[in-house]
Design an enzyme around this catalytic site. Structure first.
Site, PDB file in Angstrom:
ATOM      1  N   THR A  91       0.726  -1.148  -0.053  1.00 33.42           N
ATOM      2  CA  THR A  91      -0.171   0.056   0.178  1.00 33.42           C
ATOM      3  C   THR A  91       1.084   1.288   0.198  1.00 33.42           C
ATOM      4  O   THR A  91       2.095   1.321   0.420  1.00 33.42           O
ATOM      5  CB  THR A  91      -0.784  -0.058   1.278  1.00 33.42           C
ATOM      6  OG1 THR A  91      -1.619  -1.129   1.302  1.00 33.42           O
ATOM      7  CG2 THR A  91      -1.665   1.311   1.367  1.00 33.42           C
ATOM      8  N   ARG A 146     -13.914  -7.327  -0.543  1.00 33.57           N
ATOM      9  CA  ARG A 146     -13.128  -7.093   0.902  1.00 33.57           C
ATOM     10  C   ARG A 146     -12.643  -5.701   0.801  1.00 33.57           C
ATOM     11  O   ARG A 146     -11.907  -5.260   0.159  1.00 33.57           O
ATOM     12  CB  ARG A 146     -12.064  -8.168   1.131  1.00 33.57           C
ATOM     13  CG  ARG A 146     -11.430  -7.908   2.441  1.00 33.57           C
ATOM     14  CD  ARG A 146     -10.124  -7.170   2.225  1.00 33.57           C
ATOM     15  NE  ARG A 146      -9.178  -7.204   3.142  1.00 33.57           N
ATOM     16  CZ  ARG A 146      -8.055  -6.470   3.130  1.00 33.57           C
ATOM     17  NH1 ARG A 146      -7.742  -5.798   2.346  1.00 33.57           N
ATOM     18  NH2 ARG A 146      -7.231  -6.403   4.285  1.00 33.57           N
ATOM     19  N   GLY A 162      -0.069  -2.494   5.763  1.00 25.16           N
ATOM     20  CA  GLY A 162       0.164  -4.089   6.694  1.00 25.16           C
ATOM     21  C   GLY A 162      -1.299  -4.709   6.582  1.00 25.16           C
ATOM     22  O   GLY A 162      -2.301  -4.182   5.866  1.00 25.16           O
ATOM     23  N   GLY A 212      -4.796  -4.978   7.078  1.00 28.36           N
ATOM     24  CA  GLY A 212      -5.683  -4.161   7.437  1.00 28.36           C
ATOM     25  C   GLY A 212      -6.919  -4.512   8.368  1.00 28.36           C
ATOM     26  O   GLY A 212      -7.217  -3.659   9.436  1.00 28.36           O
TER      27      GLY A 212
HETATM   28  N1  ASP Z   1      -3.329  -2.387   4.118  1.00 31.93           N
HETATM   29  C1  ASP Z   1      -3.779  -2.823   3.116  1.00 31.93           C
HETATM   30  C2  ASP Z   1      -5.164  -3.757   3.162  1.00 31.93           C
HETATM   31  O1  ASP Z   1      -5.456  -4.569   4.367  1.00 31.93           O
HETATM   32  C3  ASP Z   1      -2.583  -3.783   2.836  1.00 31.93           C
HETATM   33  C4  ASP Z   1      -1.357  -3.564   2.838  1.00 31.93           C
HETATM   34  O2  ASP Z   1      -0.967  -2.339   3.249  1.00 31.93           O
HETATM   35  O3  ASP Z   1      -0.621  -4.352   2.643  1.00 31.93           O
HETATM   36  O4  ASP Z   1      -5.589  -3.682   2.361  1.00 31.93           O
END
Ligand code: ASP
Length: 356
Positions: free
Chosen positions: A206, A234, A258, A260
């Site tokens: 992200t 989702r 990370g 979520g």
């Molecule tokens: N936070 C994002 C999510 O859960 C994914 C990510 O940051 O890697 O969609």
């Protein structure tokens, strides 16, 4: 260098005694610092080095902080080689790319978001339009696409051939209980669930980007293709105000990347912000929120044998006074920052040493 405060040290020591392996290995270490406010400060996830540079240059030209961070992350959203954001992002389990994003503008207390948006390369720009051109904060799915169309955005197939091949490999190999057949050199695993592995086999990624201008204004944006191979529809933390992003023009700005689901459950970015409001430095505020994630993760499928999480989360924060920092659950992470006229990567603080 941010120092560990005596109170945090005592808290950390008390936690070690109380919960053993859940206690942080290292607490409050970071290269992050405080810059004088002669220039902008822009902080981002590790993949955001071009974004921090672009946003800083626009703020130096006198542009608004939100326009600046959005222009910064647009570079990454449009980059087919970043498979975690925008065009070229990894798709959901059906092979369809669905994007999430939100923005917050400190001076006007404005917020906008889109989730599960298909076919538009730059969801951050649609989130900004939700903020500026509707009476709503969040629009999702088909409604978000129709809203983007109404504003003349071009529709494209976001699934690049590279991402399609990665998805097909996952589709053919992740389970031995379906009708997809893997190429002979890539046998199916015995395990039928991604949760059977020591470290969760999700592909995260992200971009979060937050900026502080020399006159003290703050804005932020978070944008992502989300968890790879997710169940269609989702929605992660990235488009949720207070989870993937929070900005308060009197205090600071914070965001996350990370897992979520873990961030949503503790209202992550808002938790970081409230910790800063009550006097914690950005790094200590990020560590405080991560600690809460560790404390509230109780599902055994998400935990290693020693009780530590099998996933990672990172928080990034900049405070109104010009201090900034980032932290992750596991060691080894970096973040991007433009401060003091220099654009660079710095090390995140962390809770636990990653096993070698
Ligand atoms: N936070 C994002 C999510 O859960 C994914 C990510 O940051 O890697 O969609």
């Amino acid at each position: 260098m941010t120092q560990l405060s005596r109170r945090d040290f005592l808290q950390s020591a008390a936690t070690v005694a109380a919960v053993g392996s859940l206690a942080p290995d290292l607490y409050g270490q970071s290269d992050a610092g405080r810059e004088n406010l002669s220039g902008p400060i822009v902080i981002s996830s590790a993949n955001g080095l071009p974004a921090t540079e672009k946003a800083a240059s626009m703020i130096l030209e006198g542009k608004d902080t939100l326009d600046a961070v959005i222009a910064g992350v647009n570079i990454v959203e449009e980059d087919p080689n970043d498979m975690s954001v925008g065009y070229g992002g990894l798709p959901n389990e059906d092979g369809v790319v669905e994007l999430d994003s939100c923005v917050m503008h400190g001076p006007s207390c404005g917020a906008g978001a889109v989730a599960a948006l298909q076919n538009i390369k730059t969801p951050s720009r649609i989130a900004q339009l939700v903020m500026q051109r509707t009476d709503h904060v969040m629009i999702v799915g088909e409604g978000a696409l129709r809203f983007a169309r109404a504003h003349g955005f071009e529709e494209v197939n976001l699934l690049t051939d590279k991402a399609r091949r990665v998805w097909l490999k996952w589709k053919e190999t992740h389970s031995n209980r379906d009708d997809w057949i893997a190429p002979p050199d890539k046998p199916k695993p015995n395990a039928h669930s991604r949760a059977d592995k020591e470290t969760l086999d999700f592909t995260y990624g992200t971009i979060n980007c937050c900026a502080l201008s020399p006159n003290g204004d703050l804005s932020g944006v978070t944008t992502t293709s989300g968890l790879s191979y997710k169940i269609p529809g989702r929605v992660g933390d990235s488009p949720i105000i207070g989870a993937g992003l929070y900005v308060d023009n009197t205090v600071g700005a914070a965001g996350s990347t990370g897992r979520g689901e873990a961030v949503i459950k503790i209202c992550g970015a808002h938790t970081v912000m409230e910790a800063m409001r009550h006097g914690k430095s950005p790094v200590d505020a990020c560590l405080h929120a991560l600690k809460r994630i560790v404390d509230t993760t109780t599902e055994t499928r998400l935990l290693k044998e020693n009780g530590r999480p099998r996933f990672d989360v990172k928080f990034y924060a900049v405070s109104k006074d010009g201090s900034f920092g980032a932290a992750s659950i596991w060691s080894g992470a970096k973040f991007s920052v433009y401060a003091g006229g220099k654009n660079r990567h710095e090390k995140c603080a962390y809770l636990f040493e990653r096993p070698s």
